[in-house]
Motif scaffolding. Sequence first.
Motif, short mmCIF file in Angstrom:
data_model
loop_
_atom_site.label_atom_id
_atom_site.label_comp_id
_atom_site.label_asym_id
_atom_site.label_seq_id
_atom_site.Cartn_x
_atom_site.Cartn_y
_atom_site.Cartn_z
N PHE A 197 0.80 -1.26 -0.12
CA PHE A 197 -0.20 -0.01 -0.11
C PHE A 197 0.84 1.40 0.05
O PHE A 197 0.42 2.32 -0.36
N LEU A 198 2.08 1.29 0.70
CA LEU A 198 3.02 2.52 0.60
C LEU A 198 3.31 2.93 -1.07
O LEU A 198 2.86 4.13 -1.36
N PRO A 199 3.79 1.91 -1.81
CA PRO A 199 4.16 2.51 -3.12
C PRO A 199 2.90 2.67 -3.93
O PRO A 199 2.62 3.65 -4.80
N THR A 203 8.66 3.97 7.73
CA THR A 203 7.98 3.94 6.50
C THR A 203 7.87 5.28 5.77
O THR A 203 7.89 5.32 4.76
N LEU A 204 7.88 6.47 6.40
CA LEU A 204 8.05 7.84 6.01
C LEU A 204 9.35 7.93 5.23
O LEU A 204 9.45 8.48 4.06
N LEU A 205 10.41 7.37 5.87
CA LEU A 205 11.81 7.46 5.06
C LEU A 205 11.50 6.88 3.85
O LEU A 205 12.09 7.26 2.85
N ILE A 206 10.86 5.41 3.85
CA ILE A 206 11.24 4.64 2.70
C ILE A 206 10.19 5.36 1.56
O ILE A 206 10.53 5.31 0.48
N SER A 207 9.11 5.88 2.07
CA SER A 207 8.14 6.58 1.03
C SER A 207 8.74 7.74 0.30
O SER A 207 8.47 8.10 -0.61
#
Lengths: 154, 500
Positions: free
Chosen positions: B19-21, B361-365
């Motif tokens: 869902f992140l991508p 997850t914010l960093l990954i996003s």
Amino acid sequence: MLLRLLPGAVTLLVGLVLALLVVPLGVDDPGFSQPHTLAPHDFPDRLSWLVVFCGILLLLVGWMQPGTEAVSPGPIRLRRAIPFAAGFAAFVLLIPVIGIELSAFCFIMGLFLFASDIGWGRALIVAGVFALVIHLLFIRLAGVPIPSIVRLIS
Amino acid sequence: MEYWSSVFAMILDWKVLVFLPIGVIVGAIIGAIPGLTITMSISVLLPFTLFLDPLPGLVLIFGISKGGLFGGSISAILLNVPGTPAAACTMLDGYPLSRKGRAGEALDTALWASFLGDLISVLALILLAGALAQLGLKFGPVELFALIVFSLTVIAAISTSGLLRGIVGGLLGLIAGTVGLDLVYGSERFTFGSANLYDGIAFMPLLVGLFALPDILLYYFGPRQARKGVGRTAGGASGRLSMANFRMILPTILKGGFIGVILGAIPGIGATASTFVSYAEARRSAPDREEFGKGALSGVAAAESANSGTGASTLIPLLALGIPGDIVGAMLLGAFYFHGLAPGPLLFQNNLDFIHALYITLLISSAIVLIVGRYGTQYIKRIVEVPRDVLFPIVLVLTVVGAFAISNSLFDVWVMLVAGMVGIGFRALRIPEAAFLIGFVLSPLLENNLQRVLIIGKGEMSAFFDSWIALVLYAATVAAVVGRIILPALQEHKLKRQAG
């Protein structure tokens, strides 16, 4: 001038309706009050009178200062608005009866055919694919509890 | 060690990784389509996230928000139409660059500026939110009451429609928030016998109605428009940003990122104002300042870095104190509550693993935004040309599905429709919906803390001033109001003197 006064006038009217009608009629009196607390109607009552006060200020500002006009949201054509509203209401009311897939298909087809220049063929494909996507994505995958044609039939 | 393995277990959940991508891609597409806003897309999709676990649900929203901040630049650069209000500044130099055949360089600049601005913003969130939450632990009812009053006033004061209209929006939101059962006595307020309103007006249908419906309803209520795409793209998107130019714009990007972080963390200011401040600063100090307005890479960099710099910093007051700084913050607050999480100091005490998973997850996003922008822009460019008469019916059906799904009730769909009509009324009267929504969200908190201060102070008004933190917040509130009234008057006086 009328447009400049409109926001203040509407705000004042809304404030007065809230303060004089909605709050007195819409809040149940508990019949007792604890010391040093607000009764149920106190908080919305104070807020409503603040809306009245802001309405008066907006009227004064509108009267004295240009550039504070209400803006038109755009021209409204009843010949388009009424069938759209009727179609939308029918779509919502049909969901529990025929399921979301079929009602969404009919609604989208209707909008494509009567409110855009999309031809029959493309309208049919887009509406059909979208109804299928709704079923697969929301009902099957995400488990959204909305009436589905499959559940209604079974 | 066990702690961090639980954090990574949360992040490595397949739903988060999927869902992140998806969120970033959807956000970039919607941000790029003029007429579809990030708030509209979040409000449409938010109800569906409630059926997911908290982290996947929230990262989907964060992804949309971040992707949208970048996506707005694509149509601004290629079509001279800002996909989002915050991309208006990007357009000033992005489109002239496109017309010169340098669209690829402009898009690369926007992408790197978005990535680095966002990264600075996430790092600021990580460094500051915890510290602010520590301070938040010292907040009692008096301080919380003062903080809510401050937040509502600043949001009203910053509103582009003016202070008074902002206050009216906030007041109406506060009144709407009182619907339901009274907090102390349990009396019914404005339910008029309907059991559907005992828990108050449902947040999601209200949100969808206010932010997603008005544009669509007005489109179908108005005269039939000729079917058209948004426009033709100017020039190709080929060409890349050279290392020399990257070095030239890097200081502007960093400065813009910090401006975005600082202004984004203050409730009410948001992305659009930050981009204009950053653009003005770059126009004064950038090496290619002579080219501003005619196609300066620094112009694009300044606007985009500040725009994305606000992305995570708006979460600082939300996560640390439970106070939303903008519309997306208010939407996220609702999403947190739905997932049984209450943002504020206690979230850091009770759910620290969740907070850390969110940070990662914010960093990954941020990295996903870079990848999507680098490889997806050419495809997103094609979707931008899809006309509204194809998009709007689909969005409309999604709003109904979302509103219906929350409580499996038609009542919420009607609430959404009424909210849509109210939203049209707000637009006509220029009352900001953001102030209304934030007032609505903060209403129970304000009333609850007001009651507590009155009980603690035994009805004495002096209880409201019994804390230095509260006094500072009241002073800041007064300063915001006075500043909002005096500054435009001073500006007008200065202009008159210059003209005379």
